[in-house]
Design a protein around this motif. Structure first.
Motif, mmCIF file in Angstrom:
data_model
loop_
_atom_site.group_PDB
_atom_site.id
_atom_site.type_symbol
_atom_site.label_atom_id
_atom_site.label_comp_id
_atom_site.label_asym_id
_atom_site.label_seq_id
_atom_site.Cartn_x
_atom_site.Cartn_y
_atom_site.Cartn_z
ATOM 1 N N TRP A 1 42.927 4.578 35.481
ATOM 2 C CA TRP A 1 43.513 3.970 34.272
ATOM 3 C C TRP A 1 44.503 2.878 34.649
ATOM 4 O O TRP A 1 44.551 1.816 34.038
ATOM 5 N N ARG A 2 45.353 3.201 35.661
ATOM 6 C CA ARG A 2 46.376 2.244 36.068
ATOM 7 C C ARG A 2 45.743 0.970 36.645
ATOM 8 O O ARG A 2 46.228 -0.131 36.428
ATOM 9 N N MET A 3 44.628 1.136 37.374
ATOM 10 C CA MET A 3 43.990 -0.029 37.975
ATOM 11 C C MET A 3 43.309 -0.894 36.917
ATOM 12 O O MET A 3 43.233 -2.101 37.051
ATOM 13 N N LYS A 4 42.840 -0.273 35.847
ATOM 14 C CA LYS A 4 42.306 -1.080 34.743
ATOM 15 C C LYS A 4 43.449 -1.826 34.038
ATOM 16 O O LYS A 4 43.328 -3.016 33.744
ATOM 17 N N SER A 5 44.547 -1.124 33.813
ATOM 18 C CA SER A 5 45.658 -1.780 33.113
ATOM 19 C C SER A 5 46.237 -2.893 33.976
ATOM 20 O O SER A 5 46.675 -3.925 33.461
ATOM 21 N N PHE A 6 46.210 -2.726 35.296
ATOM 22 C CA PHE A 6 46.678 -3.805 36.179
ATOM 23 C C PHE A 6 45.795 -5.049 36.026
ATOM 24 O O PHE A 6 46.297 -6.183 36.000
ATOM 25 N N THR A 7 44.491 -4.839 35.903
ATOM 26 C CA THR A 7 43.571 -5.975 35.754
ATOM 27 C C THR A 7 43.848 -6.732 34.459
ATOM 28 O O THR A 7 43.882 -7.965 34.440
ATOM 29 N N GLU A 8 44.086 -5.988 33.387
ATOM 30 C CA GLU A 8 44.419 -6.631 32.112
ATOM 31 C C GLU A 8 45.734 -7.418 32.239
ATOM 32 O O GLU A 8 45.845 -8.541 31.758
ATOM 33 N N TYR A 9 46.685 -6.805 32.939
ATOM 34 C CA TYR A 9 47.993 -7.445 33.110
ATOM 35 C C TYR A 9 47.886 -8.730 33.936
ATOM 36 O O TYR A 9 48.404 -9.784 33.547
ATOM 37 N N ILE A 10 47.189 -8.640 35.077
ATOM 38 C CA ILE A 10 47.121 -9.800 35.984
ATOM 39 C C ILE A 10 46.294 -10.930 35.356
ATOM 40 O O ILE A 10 46.576 -12.113 35.572
ATOM 41 N N ALA A 11 45.298 -10.562 34.551
ATOM 42 C CA ALA A 11 44.504 -11.594 33.858
ATOM 43 C C ALA A 11 45.405 -12.427 32.958
ATOM 44 O O ALA A 11 45.343 -13.662 32.957
ATOM 45 N N LYS A 12 46.277 -11.747 32.222
ATOM 46 C CA LYS A 12 47.223 -12.459 31.348
ATOM 47 C C LYS A 12 48.182 -13.323 32.175
ATOM 48 O O LYS A 12 48.411 -14.488 31.874
#
Lengths: 319, 319
Positions: free
Chosen positions: A69-80
């Motif tokens: 879950w954390r690695m998915k949320s990191f991807t969303e964060y870094i994309a932004k």
């Protein structure tokens, strides 16, 4: 200068240019040459089923962490952060065919989960290193963004690892190969650690420190917790052990950094470990903070590493 | 006869009846007494937020395995086998608030995932043992249903573990507590293993054997594979090591059985390990079988253990 290895079984991919070379990824395994295909089983990927250079050739940063879950949320964060996100964008799990690990990619940033403990991250890293090698990636930086127990730190403090040490506070990892112990160095990239510490200072949103990280094989007895199913020692024994660790420069305890450091070093990957301390182990063992507070803490390594990646990419655009 | 333990720090829950006692679950930790609540962090459960006796008090069988998907499919399977399934029934993940482990329950059967490797299963077992203890369960049997690499076995063969051995083929687990090594026995329940072997014979759907299981901390170099990112030994070295293992009675290799056996023994849980061999390691290292074939193999331990549970429940109804 190109890194040298005493027993270089396979040449790196980097091309020599004027006596210097790109920072390339080593696999040290002559047997891979003779394989017609390489199945990365726990990723559900392979060299004959996937075009790995096309899928991953542009990767420059890999962030790894225990929780999918954390690695998915990191991807969303870094994309932004990198201005690469699109409205309603969903980032598909590249390893959707398996539930062993989850993997996401946005631009040059790959995000991979590794589960808990040395064996779990070690399987992932064997396959990640081969993936980066098959994809002909160069100049890759890998950062573990994780959670940990702090020693003498305010909960929420982010620790950049100086050295990953074992339960006797030594910067070494003993692995068993063909039934015999082999000792590997757990040295990390000192310059990268200093750069990450500087990012924490730039941000000034939370406390960031540099210190040694103890890596254990167990969360309860292995970390001197008093709240496992078994415990044969006293509160005083626990405090004495943690005080010894503190005196040896240990500021946090987790369960993956030693093999992460050792394998990245062997494969010539620039590597760092950035973990938030969820609690101060001198004061307790259980995670009693609220879900929201813990969630906020877990985002801090992501914010710090996101800042670092942005800084690096901006610098490379300018040069 | 009640099991005795030299250092019994906490009394078991079982009531003595005519000199005998129920088979109860031990926690060996005097500190738990003084805790006002116990947060089972990696399950997202706790004694003050959940009524554990109401939720889990009737559990008699716990099946554990690496993959969350497999543990969900086992729950669906066992529900059908025991006549407890309802049309369109969905089994909610009891640990839905976390992605560390997944947990399902149907009737007296609890199904829990444990990830890969000794540290990952060890965290789960600490919290599972405390959960069963807080829930006041008695007479619980725990079976690990997993996958493994076989030695000299036809792929798809199911191995019931006689002894879980380390990389030197000894039935022991060395754990580090407060920085010092502690050796624990990995003895499993011999009677239960024989009963499970008999279930394989009853079914006669696939080959079932009994043998020693080697438990390692690494999937690649730790299991003498030639296809990891690193390999410093030859095919001959590999074959010699696997031949030594075979001579010591080892029939399969996996990554969780030793700490599973040790922790179940310490907590007085009847325990067994049933793993399918996905390939014969004497003939190769990579998993080249099709998805469908591997999927069929992975169901075999479930079928065997499902048969055992059904047999036991029918016998207890009659008596």
């Amino acid at each position: 200068m190109c890194p040298s290895q005493e027993k270089k079984l396979k040449m790196p991919l980097g091309e020599e240019k004027n006596g210097a070379c790109d920072r390339s990824i080593y696999v040290n395994n002559p047997h891979l040459e003779s394989m017609t295909e390489d199945i990365l089983y726990h990723f559900n990927l392979g060299t004959s089923t996937h075009d790995l250079p096309a899928m991953f050739g542009d990767v420059k940063f890999v962030c790894v962490g225990g929780s999918p879950w954390r690695m998915k949320s990191f991807t969303e964060y870094i994309a932004k952060e990198l201005g690469l996100s699109e409205p309603n964008a969903d980032y598909p799990n590249i390893c959707a065919g398996t539930d062993r690990y989850a993997m996401y990619k946005v631009g040059p940033v790959l995000s991979v989960s590794h589960g808990m403990g040395i064996p779990s991250i070690s399987i992932m890293l064997h396959e990640l290193i081969k993936l980066l090698y098959h994809a002909r990636c160069t100049d890759v930086t890998v950062v573990r963004i994780g959670t940990s127990g702090g020693i003498g730190l305010k909960p929420g403090t982010v620790v950049v690892t100086k050295q990953s040490v074992d339960s006797a506070f030594q910067p070494r990892l003993e692995q068993i190969i063909l039934g015999k112990p082999v000792v590997r160095s757990t040295e990390l990239d000192g310059e990268l650690a200093e750069e990450l510490l500087q990012c924490g200072k730039d941000l000034a949103e939370f406390e960031t420190v540099i210190g040694n990280t103890m890596c254990t094989l167990d969360f309860y007895e292995g970390q001197a917790r008093l709240d496992g199913a078994f415990c044969s020692y006293s509160e005083e024994d626990k405090q004495n052990y943690l005080a010894e660790a503190y005196a040896a420069g240990v500021r946090n305890i987790e369960m993956e950094s030693s093999v992460f450091a050792a394998m990245c070093k062997l494969s010539n990957l620039r590597a760092a470990v950035v973990c938030v301390a969820l609690l101060d182990r001198l004061k307790g063992d259980q995670l009693t903070s609220s879900h929201d507070v813990l969630n906020n803490y877990q985002q801090r390594p992501q914010v710090l590493v996101g800042h670092y990646i942005k800084k690096k990419l901006n610098a490379s655009k300018k040069s």
